[in-house]
Design an enzyme around this catalytic site. Structure first.
Site, PDB file in Angstrom:
ATOM      1  N   ASN A  11      -4.706  94.263  -6.830  1.00 33.46           N
ATOM      2  CA  ASN A  11      -4.817  92.441  -6.664  1.00 33.46           C
ATOM      3  C   ASN A  11      -6.289  92.253  -6.596  1.00 33.46           C
ATOM      4  OD1 ASN A  11      -2.163  92.078  -7.219  1.00 33.46           O
ATOM      5  ND2 ASN A  11      -1.784  92.288  -4.530  1.00 33.46           N
ATOM      6  N   ILE A 119     -15.265  97.113   0.142  1.00 33.44           N
ATOM      7  CA  ILE A 119     -13.960  95.879   0.286  1.00 33.44           C
ATOM      8  C   ILE A 119     -13.075  96.510   0.706  1.00 33.44           C
ATOM      9  CG2 ILE A 119     -12.587  94.367  -0.765  1.00 33.44           C
ATOM     10  CD1 ILE A 119     -14.565  93.236  -2.842  1.00 33.44           C
ATOM     11  N   HIS A 176     -13.928  92.760  10.801  1.00 37.24           N
ATOM     12  CA  HIS A 176     -13.189  91.937   9.739  1.00 37.24           C
ATOM     13  C   HIS A 176     -11.802  92.053  10.070  1.00 37.24           C
ATOM     14  CE1 HIS A 176     -11.675  90.343   6.096  1.00 37.24           C
ATOM     15  NE2 HIS A 176     -11.408  91.592   5.438  1.00 37.24           N
TER      16      HIS A 176
HETATM   17  N1  NAD Z   1     -12.871  93.564   3.062  1.00 35.28           N
HETATM   18  C1  NAD Z   1     -11.615  91.774   2.592  1.00 35.28           C
HETATM   19  O1  NAD Z   1     -12.496  90.662   2.864  1.00 35.28           O
HETATM   20  C2  NAD Z   1     -11.136  91.896   2.164  1.00 35.28           C
HETATM   21  C3  NAD Z   1      -9.677  91.031   1.560  1.00 35.28           C
HETATM   22  C4  NAD Z   1      -8.289  91.722   0.986  1.00 35.28           C
HETATM   23  C5  NAD Z   1      -8.294  92.686   0.714  1.00 35.28           C
HETATM   24  N2  NAD Z   1      -8.617  93.972   0.957  1.00 35.28           N
HETATM   25  C6  NAD Z   1      -8.398  95.593   0.810  1.00 35.28           C
HETATM   26  O2  NAD Z   1      -8.785  95.891  -0.490  1.00 35.28           O
HETATM   27  C7  NAD Z   1      -8.224  96.547  -0.891  1.00 35.28           C
HETATM   28  C8  NAD Z   1      -7.308  96.579  -2.132  1.00 35.28           C
HETATM   29  O3  NAD Z   1      -6.611  95.086  -1.338  1.00 35.28           O
HETATM   30  P1  NAD Z   1      -5.277  95.206  -3.298  1.00 35.28           P
HETATM   31  O4  NAD Z   1      -4.358  93.936  -2.594  1.00 35.28           O
HETATM   32  O5  NAD Z   1      -5.744  95.332  -4.232  1.00 35.28           O
HETATM   33  O6  NAD Z   1      -4.083  96.681  -3.450  1.00 35.28           O
HETATM   34  P2  NAD Z   1      -3.618  97.253  -4.409  1.00 35.28           P
HETATM   35  O7  NAD Z   1      -2.470  97.693  -3.678  1.00 35.28           O
HETATM   36  O8  NAD Z   1      -3.065  95.866  -4.936  1.00 35.28           O
HETATM   37  O9  NAD Z   1      -4.555  97.435  -4.680  1.00 35.28           O
HETATM   38  C9  NAD Z   1      -5.189  99.319  -4.955  1.00 35.28           C
HETATM   39  C10 NAD Z   1      -5.498 100.073  -5.775  1.00 35.28           C
HETATM   40  O10 NAD Z   1      -6.325 100.704  -5.464  1.00 35.28           O
HETATM   41  C11 NAD Z   1      -6.110 101.981  -6.622  1.00 35.28           C
HETATM   42  N3  NAD Z   1      -6.404 103.341  -5.661  1.00 35.28           N
HETATM   43  C12 NAD Z   1      -5.634 104.170  -4.490  1.00 35.28           C
HETATM   44  N4  NAD Z   1      -6.322 104.823  -4.852  1.00 35.28           N
HETATM   45  C13 NAD Z   1      -7.153 105.294  -5.610  1.00 35.28           C
HETATM   46  C14 NAD Z   1      -8.476 106.241  -6.372  1.00 35.28           C
HETATM   47  N5  NAD Z   1      -8.701 107.469  -5.601  1.00 35.28           N
HETATM   48  N6  NAD Z   1      -9.157 105.458  -7.520  1.00 35.28           N
HETATM   49  C15 NAD Z   1      -8.987 104.604  -8.144  1.00 35.28           C
HETATM   50  N7  NAD Z   1      -8.041 103.857  -7.417  1.00 35.28           N
HETATM   51  C16 NAD Z   1      -7.408 104.072  -6.421  1.00 35.28           C
HETATM   52  C17 NAD Z   1      -4.164 102.032  -6.569  1.00 35.28           C
HETATM   53  O11 NAD Z   1      -4.488 102.175  -7.212  1.00 35.28           O
HETATM   54  C18 NAD Z   1      -4.282 100.473  -6.604  1.00 35.28           C
HETATM   55  O12 NAD Z   1      -4.707  99.446  -8.242  1.00 35.28           O
HETATM   56  C19 NAD Z   1      -6.925  97.427   0.949  1.00 35.28           C
HETATM   57  O13 NAD Z   1      -7.637  97.898   1.840  1.00 35.28           O
HETATM   58  C20 NAD Z   1      -7.022  95.451   1.134  1.00 35.28           C
HETATM   59  O14 NAD Z   1      -6.321  95.924   2.685  1.00 35.28           O
HETATM   60  C21 NAD Z   1     -10.029  94.026   2.296  1.00 35.28           C
END
Ligand code: NAD
Length: 313
Positions: A11, A119, A176
């Site tokens: 996402n 992130i 955060h």
């Molecule tokens: N810093 C911020 O402000 C903030 C805000 C929102 C979400 N996040 C974090 O961002 C991260 C992603 O969230 P999301 O909603 O996109 O999750 P998501 O599950 O939709 O996407 C994560 C993706 O990472 C991939 N992935 C996992 N292991 C991997 C690897 N070894 N190599 C390559 N790809 C890999 C998965 O296949 C998946 O498609 C989470 O940790 C979430 O908590 C941070």
């Protein structure tokens, strides 16, 4: 030629790629995911919007093929698991620490001069892990969290003021996390007028609470963590690097004495430019804000300590 790689086509990653392409931040954006086909599929789908939205950025998807990411100026790390309703960001550390360390190391082998934008959550701790394990200079490691939290702060302020969010200034510093972030009410303003002169103390307390729990509120509604604003906030940081915009953006940065802290990555206002963190802006915090910052740093340190317990550091 400018090139950005986004690791993780979920996402947040896909939304970030979409914003980077739509705004033509770089000539090429590569999106990599471990899940077979997902990044290729999303890259083709986005490329088919190029004529509709009129952008020229090339979007490339690849399944775990780091060679395709070679020569990137910026690497954005979004891979890992997001939180589910009721979870804190800190609870993700066990799974995400290994993933972040692994993907960052792989990507840097092919782009040794890249600037890293972290992130994945718990973001301050993942940024610290990158700092401690990759051997990069501290200016090349940036954690994205404050850009998002500040955007949520401005949104809630604009709702309370009944005005356009683009006319509101406000920054969020500190960790955060739901209990660690610090929306700086004293410095927030609407068209140069301090919000403390426009809103009651009670209203401002409501805004602060809504900002701090903004992520959890969306996780409750969506069943997973939010992505539009997080992806856009990631793209804002990347844009300031690629175009050397030198924007002041609250980001998680390695501190060496600034704000009275060392050996930690935590949210502070920084100037973001072609070298990554160009400068940490030292705000003159009052006693109350200083105490909140020290408390926030202590909480981030508690999460950082887990990295040693689970043997990733
Ligand atoms: N810093 C911020 O402000 C903030 C805000 C929102 C979400 N996040 C974090 O961002 C991260 C992603 O969230 P999301 O909603 O996109 O999750 P998501 O599950 O939709 O996407 C994560 C993706 O990472 C991939 N992935 C996992 N292991 C991997 C690897 N070894 N190599 C390559 N790809 C890999 C998965 O296949 C998946 O498609 C989470 O940790 C979430 O908590 C941070």
């Amino acid at each position: 030629m400018s090139k950005v790689t986004v690791i993780g086509a979920g996402n947040v990653g896909a939304t970030c790629v979409n914003a980077l392409a739509f705004k033509e931040v770089a000539d090429e954006v590569v999106v990599l995911d471990v899940k077979e086909g997902i990044s290729e599929g999303k890259a083709i789908d986005m490329s088919q919007t190029a004529q509709l939205l009129e952008f020229d950025t090339t979007v490339v998807g690849c399944t775990n093929d780091y060679a395709k990411t070679a020569g990137s100026d910026v690497i954005v790390i979004t891979s890992g698991i997001p939180r589910k309703p009721g979870m804190t960001r800190e609870e993700l550390i066990g799974v995400n620490a290994g993933i972040v360390k692994n993907v960052a190391g792989n990507a840097l082998k092919h782009s040794p001069n890249a600037i890293l934008v972290v992130i994945s959550n718990p973001m301050d701790t993942m940024t610290y892990l990158a700092l401690k394990s990759l051997g990069l200079p501290k200016n090349r490691i940036i954690g994205m969290g404050g850009a998002l939290d500040s955007s949520r702060f401005k949104y809630y302020l604009s709702q309370a003021l009944g005005c356009n969010a683009n006319e509101v200034e406000g920054i969020v510093i500190g960790g955060h996390g739901d209990t660690t972030m610090i929306p700086l009410v004293r410095l927030a303003a609407y068209k140069g007028i301090r919000v403390t002169e426009l809103l009651s103390k009670e209203k401002l307390e409501e805004v602060v609470k809504a900002t701090m729990t903004g992520g959890a509120t969306l996780t409750g509604l969506l069943g997973t963590s939010a992505w539009y604003a997080p992806g856009a906030a990631g793209a804002l940081v990347v844009e300031s690097i690629i175009h050397n915009r030198r924007k002041l953006i609250p980001c998680s940065a390695a501190l060496e004495g600034e704000y009275g802290e060392s050996d930690i990555c935590i949210g502070v206002p920084v100037i973001v430019g072609k070298n990554g963190i160009e400068k940490i802006v030292d705000l003159n915090l009052n006693a109350e804000e200083k105490a909140l910052f020290a408390k926030s740093a202590a909480a981030v340190r508690t999460t950082n300590a887990v990295l040693k317990e689970i043997n990733v550091l």
